[in-house]
Design an enzyme around this catalytic site. Sequence first.
Site, PDB file in Angstrom:
ATOM      1  N   SER A  64       0.964  -1.178  -0.207  1.00  0.00           N
ATOM      2  CA  SER A  64       0.294   0.125   0.671  1.00  0.00           C
ATOM      3  C   SER A  64       0.618   1.020  -0.397  1.00  0.00           C
ATOM      4  O   SER A  64       2.038   1.357   0.560  1.00  0.00           O
ATOM      5  CB  SER A  64      -1.059  -0.026   1.247  1.00  0.00           C
ATOM      6  OG  SER A  64      -1.452   1.693   1.405  1.00  0.00           O
ATOM      7  N   LYS A  78       1.728  -3.715   6.806  1.00  0.00           N
ATOM      8  CA  LYS A  78       2.597  -3.707   5.286  1.00  0.00           C
ATOM      9  C   LYS A  78       3.621  -3.598   4.998  1.00  0.00           C
ATOM     10  O   LYS A  78       4.374  -3.947   4.233  1.00  0.00           O
ATOM     11  CB  LYS A  78       1.415  -2.739   4.486  1.00  0.00           C
ATOM     12  CG  LYS A  78       0.008  -3.162   4.644  1.00  0.00           C
ATOM     13  CD  LYS A  78      -0.064  -4.160   3.338  1.00  0.00           C
ATOM     14  CE  LYS A  78      -1.676  -4.154   2.985  1.00  0.00           C
ATOM     15  NZ  LYS A  78      -1.711  -5.782   2.924  1.00  0.00           N
ATOM     16  N   TYR A  84      -2.184  -1.386  11.526  1.00  0.00           N
ATOM     17  CA  TYR A  84      -2.164  -2.135   9.473  1.00  0.00           C
ATOM     18  C   TYR A  84      -1.366  -1.448   9.035  1.00  0.00           C
ATOM     19  O   TYR A  84      -1.080  -2.878   8.174  1.00  0.00           O
ATOM     20  CB  TYR A  84      -3.613  -1.535   9.095  1.00  0.00           C
ATOM     21  CG  TYR A  84      -3.629  -1.271   8.133  1.00  0.00           C
ATOM     22  CD1 TYR A  84      -3.976  -3.009   6.906  1.00  0.00           C
ATOM     23  CD2 TYR A  84      -3.570  -0.534   6.830  1.00  0.00           C
ATOM     24  CE1 TYR A  84      -4.177  -3.123   5.577  1.00  0.00           C
ATOM     25  CE2 TYR A  84      -3.265  -0.859   5.136  1.00  0.00           C
ATOM     26  CZ  TYR A  84      -4.189  -1.782   4.686  1.00  0.00           C
ATOM     27  OH  TYR A  84      -3.765  -1.754   3.192  1.00  0.00           O
TER      28      TYR A  84
HETATM   29  N1  UFG Z   1     -13.225   9.980   3.774  1.00  0.00           N
HETATM   30  C1  UFG Z   1     -14.137  11.287   3.806  1.00  0.00           C
HETATM   31  N2  UFG Z   1     -14.959  10.729   4.798  1.00  0.00           N
HETATM   32  C2  UFG Z   1     -15.968   9.719   3.929  1.00  0.00           C
HETATM   33  C3  UFG Z   1     -14.581   8.443   4.358  1.00  0.00           C
HETATM   34  C4  UFG Z   1     -13.030   9.349   3.645  1.00  0.00           C
HETATM   35  O1  UFG Z   1     -14.086  12.247   3.318  1.00  0.00           O
HETATM   36  O2  UFG Z   1     -16.787   9.346   4.814  1.00  0.00           O
HETATM   37  C5  UFG Z   1     -12.255  11.153   3.211  1.00  0.00           C
HETATM   38  C6  UFG Z   1     -10.440  10.486   3.612  1.00  0.00           C
HETATM   39  O3  UFG Z   1     -10.593  11.714   4.964  1.00  0.00           O
HETATM   40  C7  UFG Z   1      -9.655  10.657   2.784  1.00  0.00           C
HETATM   41  C8  UFG Z   1     -10.021  10.892   1.896  1.00  0.00           C
HETATM   42  O4  UFG Z   1     -11.182  10.663   1.435  1.00  0.00           O
HETATM   43  O5  UFG Z   1      -9.322  12.068   2.477  1.00  0.00           O
HETATM   44  C9  UFG Z   1     -10.120   8.484   1.377  1.00  0.00           C
HETATM   45  O6  UFG Z   1      -9.614   8.195   2.620  1.00  0.00           O
HETATM   46  P1  UFG Z   1     -10.286   6.620   2.104  1.00  0.00           P
HETATM   47  O7  UFG Z   1     -10.863   6.552   3.832  1.00  0.00           O
HETATM   48  O8  UFG Z   1     -11.502   5.885   1.007  1.00  0.00           O
HETATM   49  O9  UFG Z   1      -8.793   6.232   1.811  1.00  0.00           O
HETATM   50  P2  UFG Z   1      -7.671   6.301   2.793  1.00  0.00           P
HETATM   51  O10 UFG Z   1      -7.192   7.380   1.381  1.00  0.00           O
HETATM   52  O11 UFG Z   1      -8.113   6.870   3.889  1.00  0.00           O
HETATM   53  O12 UFG Z   1      -6.605   4.719   2.813  1.00  0.00           O
HETATM   54  C10 UFG Z   1      -6.827   3.948   1.712  1.00  0.00           C
HETATM   55  C11 UFG Z   1      -7.098   2.351   2.208  1.00  0.00           C
HETATM   56  C12 UFG Z   1      -6.439   1.825   2.977  1.00  0.00           C
HETATM   57  C13 UFG Z   1      -4.316   2.682   2.845  1.00  0.00           C
HETATM   58  C14 UFG Z   1      -4.719   4.021   2.642  1.00  0.00           C
HETATM   59  C15 UFG Z   1      -3.378   4.360   1.993  1.00  0.00           C
HETATM   60  O13 UFG Z   1      -8.098   2.561   2.851  1.00  0.00           O
HETATM   61  O14 UFG Z   1      -6.493   0.457   3.338  1.00  0.00           O
HETATM   62  O15 UFG Z   1      -5.332   3.806   1.807  1.00  0.00           O
HETATM   63  O16 UFG Z   1      -2.804   5.560   2.443  1.00  0.00           O
HETATM   64  F1  UFG Z   1      -3.639   1.994   4.111  1.00  0.00           F
END
Ligand code: UFG
Length: 344
Positions: free
Chosen positions: A127, A156, A152
């Site tokens: 990741s 990785k 998590y």
């Molecule tokens: N977000 C919102 N509202 C929500 C959910 C997410 O605004 O309800 C925003 C988050 O704050 C973030 C973006 O959308 O800015 C992406 O969030 P995600 O949770 O979809 O994804 P992440 O980038 O946080 O995490 C993903 C994977 C993880 C991995 C990570 C690596 O889910 O497994 O990328 O950066 F580790």
Amino acid sequence: MKGKILVAGGMGFIGSHTTVELQNAGFEVVIVDNLSNSNIEVLDGIERITGIRPAFVEADCTDMVAMRRLFDEHKGINGIIDFAASKAVGESMQKPIMYYRNNLNILLNLLELMPEYGVKGFVFSSSCTVYGEPDHNPITEDAPTKKATSPYGATKQVSEDIIADVIRSGSPIKAILLRYFNPIGAHPSAEIGELPNGVPANLVPYLTQTAIGVRKELSIFGNDYDTPDGTCIRDFINVVDLAKAHVVALERMLDNKSEEALEVFNIGTGDGVSVQQLLDAFERSTGVKVPHKYVARRPGDIVKIWADPKKANEVLGWKAEATLDDTMLSAWKWQQRLRERGIM
Ligand code: UFG
């Protein structure tokens, strides 16, 4: 037939899409999955798309006895793709022992069994989380990794180190680490897609569930970041494009195209897209309005990260192809299919 591939965690979101692409490319697939975060109907979806029902073994990859039985019954496996892992960042903060035990034991078992059964190639689901908050974007594979902000993420990083150590020790295997950016969307047929348990933690499933009325409102976590529109920036990669990267990675190892026993590739589009831009793309492409509000930042979020995918483009000959609008349409079609089936 090009070869026989064991897909660990093949019933999940990325695993099921990769199984489809492997079968389309002429590989025979054996899936092993404990169904802890997926269900058996995924096999029907894969069969409807490809016309082939992959072999399926319901087992936990932490169970060495069950894994040996699998390799004895399915002789001639050439490669393994390891998707089998717990993956919820928030849950990993609550249950670190479970995360380390599960994710690392699965990996250790597979790496131990490979030479025993003559398995040559290993693809690992890593990741972009290993980079932490980048100093520069787009980020290349040689950028320094930073201390993980969750168990998590730590699994990785440790997994990448374990694979490197095993190869350095002289194990007769090859491995490719694929560092995924943010996988989204679904197969265009809407036969398979993402089905999170309970309230989705990730942006796109929350967004599509809000659009269909399962959730009242999408919360956008922070609009005061140092980005053009104030929301976080990610590299959203279509899951079918991502799946195809696994096929070329395996072919590279099995056809002996690589000199190195261990290689690392970023798998992203190369485009940074903000949360607001993603929401706009969804509304534009589907014509469906999504009720939303701006709320406080989510602790631990990376502000901006997107890939430099040049190495994967040039060395693997792989490139992300889907447009963001097509990807959003596929996610919406999948959400509507879940509704038709009475699941959501
Ligand atoms: N977000 C919102 N509202 C929500 C959910 C997410 O605004 O309800 C925003 C988050 O704050 C973030 C973006 O959308 O800015 C992406 O969030 P995600 O949770 O979809 O994804 P992440 O980038 O946080 O995490 C993903 C994977 C993880 C991995 C990570 C690596 O889910 O497994 O990328 O950066 F580790």
